[in-house]
Design a protein around this motif. Structure first.
Motif, short mmCIF file in Angstrom:
data_model
loop_
_atom_site.label_atom_id
_atom_site.label_comp_id
_atom_site.label_asym_id
_atom_site.label_seq_id
_atom_site.Cartn_x
_atom_site.Cartn_y
_atom_site.Cartn_z
N PHE A 113 -5.87 4.38 2.41
CA PHE A 113 -5.72 5.70 1.81
C PHE A 113 -6.47 6.75 2.63
O PHE A 113 -5.98 7.88 2.81
CB PHE A 113 -6.22 5.67 0.38
CG PHE A 113 -5.88 6.90 -0.41
CD1 PHE A 113 -4.62 7.04 -0.97
CD2 PHE A 113 -6.81 7.91 -0.60
CE1 PHE A 113 -4.29 8.18 -1.71
CE2 PHE A 113 -6.49 9.03 -1.33
CZ PHE A 113 -5.23 9.17 -1.88
N GLN A 114 -7.65 6.40 3.13
CA GLN A 114 -8.39 7.33 3.99
C GLN A 114 -7.59 7.69 5.24
O GLN A 114 -7.58 8.84 5.68
CB GLN A 114 -9.74 6.72 4.40
CG GLN A 114 -10.74 6.59 3.27
CD GLN A 114 -11.98 5.84 3.71
OE1 GLN A 114 -12.33 5.78 4.89
NE2 GLN A 114 -12.68 5.26 2.75
N ASP A 129 -8.26 1.22 -0.12
CA ASP A 129 -9.09 2.42 0.00
C ASP A 129 -9.19 2.88 1.45
O ASP A 129 -9.14 4.07 1.75
CB ASP A 129 -10.47 2.21 -0.62
CG ASP A 129 -11.25 1.06 -0.02
OD1 ASP A 129 -10.62 0.19 0.61
OD2 ASP A 129 -12.48 1.05 -0.16
N LYS A 156 -3.32 11.76 -9.55
CA LYS A 156 -4.21 10.80 -8.91
C LYS A 156 -5.38 10.45 -9.81
O LYS A 156 -6.07 11.32 -10.32
CB LYS A 156 -4.73 11.38 -7.59
CG LYS A 156 -5.65 10.44 -6.82
CD LYS A 156 -6.18 11.14 -5.57
CE LYS A 156 -7.18 10.27 -4.83
NZ LYS A 156 -7.82 11.01 -3.73
N HIS A 171 0.83 -1.21 0.00
CA HIS A 171 0.00 0.00 0.00
C HIS A 171 0.87 1.26 0.00
O HIS A 171 0.63 2.19 -0.77
CB HIS A 171 -0.91 0.01 1.22
CG HIS A 171 -2.00 -1.02 1.19
ND1 HIS A 171 -2.40 -1.64 0.03
CD2 HIS A 171 -2.80 -1.52 2.18
CE1 HIS A 171 -3.38 -2.49 0.31
NE2 HIS A 171 -3.64 -2.43 1.60
N TYR A 173 -7.72 5.43 -6.85
CA TYR A 173 -6.95 5.38 -5.61
C TYR A 173 -5.45 5.34 -5.85
O TYR A 173 -4.68 5.17 -4.92
CB TYR A 173 -7.36 4.16 -4.77
CG TYR A 173 -8.76 4.24 -4.24
CD1 TYR A 173 -9.10 5.19 -3.28
CD2 TYR A 173 -9.77 3.39 -4.70
CE1 TYR A 173 -10.38 5.28 -2.79
CE2 TYR A 173 -11.06 3.48 -4.22
CZ TYR A 173 -11.36 4.41 -3.27
OH TYR A 173 -12.63 4.50 -2.77
N LYS A 174 -5.04 5.52 -7.10
CA LYS A 174 -3.62 5.43 -7.42
C LYS A 174 -3.07 6.77 -7.90
O LYS A 174 -3.80 7.60 -8.44
CB LYS A 174 -3.38 4.38 -8.52
CG LYS A 174 -3.64 2.95 -8.11
CD LYS A 174 -3.29 2.01 -9.25
CE LYS A 174 -3.51 0.55 -8.84
NZ LYS A 174 -3.16 -0.39 -9.94
#
Length: 233
Positions: A108-109, A105, A137, A21, A140-141
């Motif tokens: 990432f949050q 995800d 971006k 991640h 999510y990448k």
């Protein structure tokens, strides 16, 4: 400067997943990983750590006990398979509480929450120390884009479409904001909907530019500026 992350978990697969991640985020790096809290304490006493990913249930010393023992703990994201520790974690003012297995995800949050707390908003466009590179971006990448390979950028209301020699990327971003990111880098606004890379222009008239097979209109209010700016030989 990269955000230095320390991963503390006695489960190798959990550490491997977090490494994957973190590897998708520019300007974040894994400074090290520890299998228990005692090892982590040694690292924290001798290395600068910006963000701690900390498991709770570990041998010898739990993650919560480690946090309580630190005089000045770095921002911490707890990772655990056990929901019942959530309140204890937030009592210690942790950034977030992630349940395993940690999805990207949700991870990432947590990173965005960390950056907001440290007043470092995570923009859709991140500039790089490499002068000809930005990270854009999409979903999510973050995609690494060589500016030299960008043909043009098209506005799509709240989104932009970036067409390169290799791929097309759609991102939730304003064309005017990206135009500012690309200022003084060889890009030119030719229309309310288009910014082009002047290096790829193969032909042009007062009302149209060609970039290889792509033909783009020049907006009426941009014609004089385009006429003056486009290089001539």
């Amino acid at each position: 400067m990269a955000t230095r992350c320390l991963l503390v978990d006695d489960e190798p697969l959990a550490v491997q997943l977090l490494r994957q991640h973190i590897g998708q985020l520019p300007f974040f790096e894994v400074a090290g990983s520890c299998a228990n809290a005692v090892e982590a304490l040694e690292v924290l006493n001798h290395q600068p750590i910006d963000l701690l990913f900390l498991d709770i249930r570990m041998p010898q010393l739990s993650g919560l006990e480690l946090l309580k023992s630190l005089r000045r703990a770095p921002p911490t994201i707890l990772t655990t398979a056990h929901r019942e520790y959530a309140l204890d974690g937030f009592d210690l003012d942790v950034v977030d509480y992630l349940l395993k297995p940690v999805t990207f995800d949700r991870f990432f949050q947590s990173v965005e929450r960390f950056l907001r707390r440290s007043q470092q908003p995570l923009s859709n466009v991140l500039t790089s120390s490499e002068p000809q590179v930005i990270y854009l971006k999409s979903g999510y990448k973050y995609f690494k884009l060589d500016l030299r390979h960008i043909l043009y950028v098209e506005s799509m209301k709240d989104y932009i479409r970036v067409v390169t020699t290799e791929r097309t990327i759609v991102s939730k971003y304003k064309l005017g904001d990206l135009e500012r990111e690309l200022q003084d880098k060889g890009f030119l606004r030719i229309h309310r909907s288009y910014v082009i890379n002047m290096a790829h222009v193969t032909a042009f008239t007062a009302s149209e530019l060609e970039l290889g097979v792509h033909r783009l209109p020049v907006g009426d209010s941009y014609k004089a500026y385009v006429e003056k700016t486009m290089p001539r030989r």
